[in-house]
Design a protein around this motif. Structure first.
Motif, PDB file in Angstrom:
ATOM      1  N   LYS A  43       0.831  -1.202   0.000  1.00 25.00           N
ATOM      2  CA  LYS A  43       0.000   0.000   0.000  1.00 25.00           C
ATOM      3  C   LYS A  43       0.870   1.258   0.000  1.00 25.00           C
ATOM      4  O   LYS A  43       0.592   2.212  -0.717  1.00 25.00           O
ATOM      5  N   VAL A  46       2.323   1.789  -3.497  1.00 25.38           N
ATOM      6  CA  VAL A  46       1.282   2.274  -4.419  1.00 25.38           C
ATOM      7  C   VAL A  46       0.966   3.738  -4.131  1.00 25.38           C
ATOM      8  O   VAL A  46       0.798   4.536  -5.051  1.00 25.38           O
ATOM      9  N   GLU A  47       0.911   4.105  -2.866  1.00 20.96           N
ATOM     10  CA  GLU A  47       0.594   5.480  -2.497  1.00 20.96           C
ATOM     11  C   GLU A  47       1.638   6.459  -3.022  1.00 20.96           C
ATOM     12  O   GLU A  47       1.302   7.589  -3.375  1.00 20.96           O
ATOM     13  N   PHE A  49       3.175   6.344  -5.850  1.00 23.25           N
ATOM     14  CA  PHE A  49       2.863   6.636  -7.244  1.00 23.25           C
ATOM     15  C   PHE A  49       1.505   7.313  -7.398  1.00 23.25           C
ATOM     16  O   PHE A  49       1.304   8.089  -8.318  1.00 23.25           O
ATOM     17  N   GLN A  50       0.573   7.042  -6.502  1.00 18.26           N
ATOM     18  CA  GLN A  50      -0.726   7.699  -6.582  1.00 18.26           C
ATOM     19  C   GLN A  50      -0.607   9.181  -6.242  1.00 18.26           C
ATOM     20  O   GLN A  50      -1.363   9.999  -6.745  1.00 18.26           O
ATOM     21  N   LYS A  51       0.309   9.528  -5.384  1.00 18.77           N
ATOM     22  CA  LYS A  51       0.471  10.926  -4.965  1.00 18.77           C
ATOM     23  C   LYS A  51       1.540  11.654  -5.785  1.00 18.77           C
ATOM     24  O   LYS A  51       1.934  12.752  -5.447  1.00 18.77           O
ATOM     25  N   PHE A  52       1.976  11.034  -6.870  1.00 21.99           N
ATOM     26  CA  PHE A  52       3.032  11.606  -7.703  1.00 21.99           C
ATOM     27  C   PHE A  52       2.699  13.029  -8.131  1.00 21.99           C
ATOM     28  O   PHE A  52       3.559  13.905  -8.114  1.00 21.99           O
ATOM     29  N   SER A  53       1.463  13.271  -8.507  1.00 22.04           N
ATOM     30  CA  SER A  53       1.075  14.609  -8.995  1.00 22.04           C
ATOM     31  C   SER A  53       1.186  15.667  -7.905  1.00 22.04           C
ATOM     32  O   SER A  53       1.309  16.855  -8.206  1.00 22.04           O
ATOM     33  N   GLU A  54       1.184  15.254  -6.646  1.00 25.15           N
ATOM     34  CA  GLU A  54       1.284  16.205  -5.539  1.00 25.15           C
ATOM     35  C   GLU A  54       2.731  16.562  -5.185  1.00 25.15           C
ATOM     36  O   GLU A  54       2.959  17.498  -4.430  1.00 25.15           O
ATOM     37  N   LYS A  60       9.622  14.783  -8.018  1.00 25.83           N
ATOM     38  CA  LYS A  60       9.209  14.035  -9.206  1.00 25.83           C
ATOM     39  C   LYS A  60      10.424  13.613 -10.015  1.00 25.83           C
ATOM     40  O   LYS A  60      10.522  12.471 -10.467  1.00 25.83           O
TER      41      LYS A  60
END
Length: 106
Positions: A43, A46-47, A49-54, A60
């Protein structure tokens, strides 16, 4: 077989059965703990990469540099990514659990 021998064997069998049952319960508890730990680690990965835009630009860039392109097929558009050695070790730990020992993503 004498009754005393039978009773002794029966008692020994009951003790062995109890010990094996206890060992089995301990093993099941350990396996459940390992599964929970692995789910938490998965988890967390995965988090990231899920929060990459932040992430800010430098974070980055740092994360992207951990996964440089190795091979690009311009005809098919497929891309193979290499992995930074440290990042590769992190991912290979997870993929070894799934019998996938590759250090590239396609």
């Amino acid at each position: 077989m004498k009754i005393d021998d039978y009773n002794e064997l029966k008692k020994e069998h009951q003790i062995n059965t109890r010990n094996l049952s206890k060992e089995m319960r301990d093993i099941v508890l350990k396996l459940k703990a390992i599964d929970r730990k692995n789910q938490i680690e998965d988890k967390a990965l995965v988090e990231i990469f899920q929060k990459f835009s932040e992430f800010d630009t430098s974070d980055k860039r740092y994360l992207v540099n951990l996964i440089p392109p190795v091979d690009i097929d311009y005809q098919t558009g497929s891309l193979s990514l290499g992995l930074n050695q440290a990042f590769s070790k992190i991912l290979s730990k997870k993929s070894n659990r799934k019998n996938n020992k590759k250090n590239e993503f396609h």
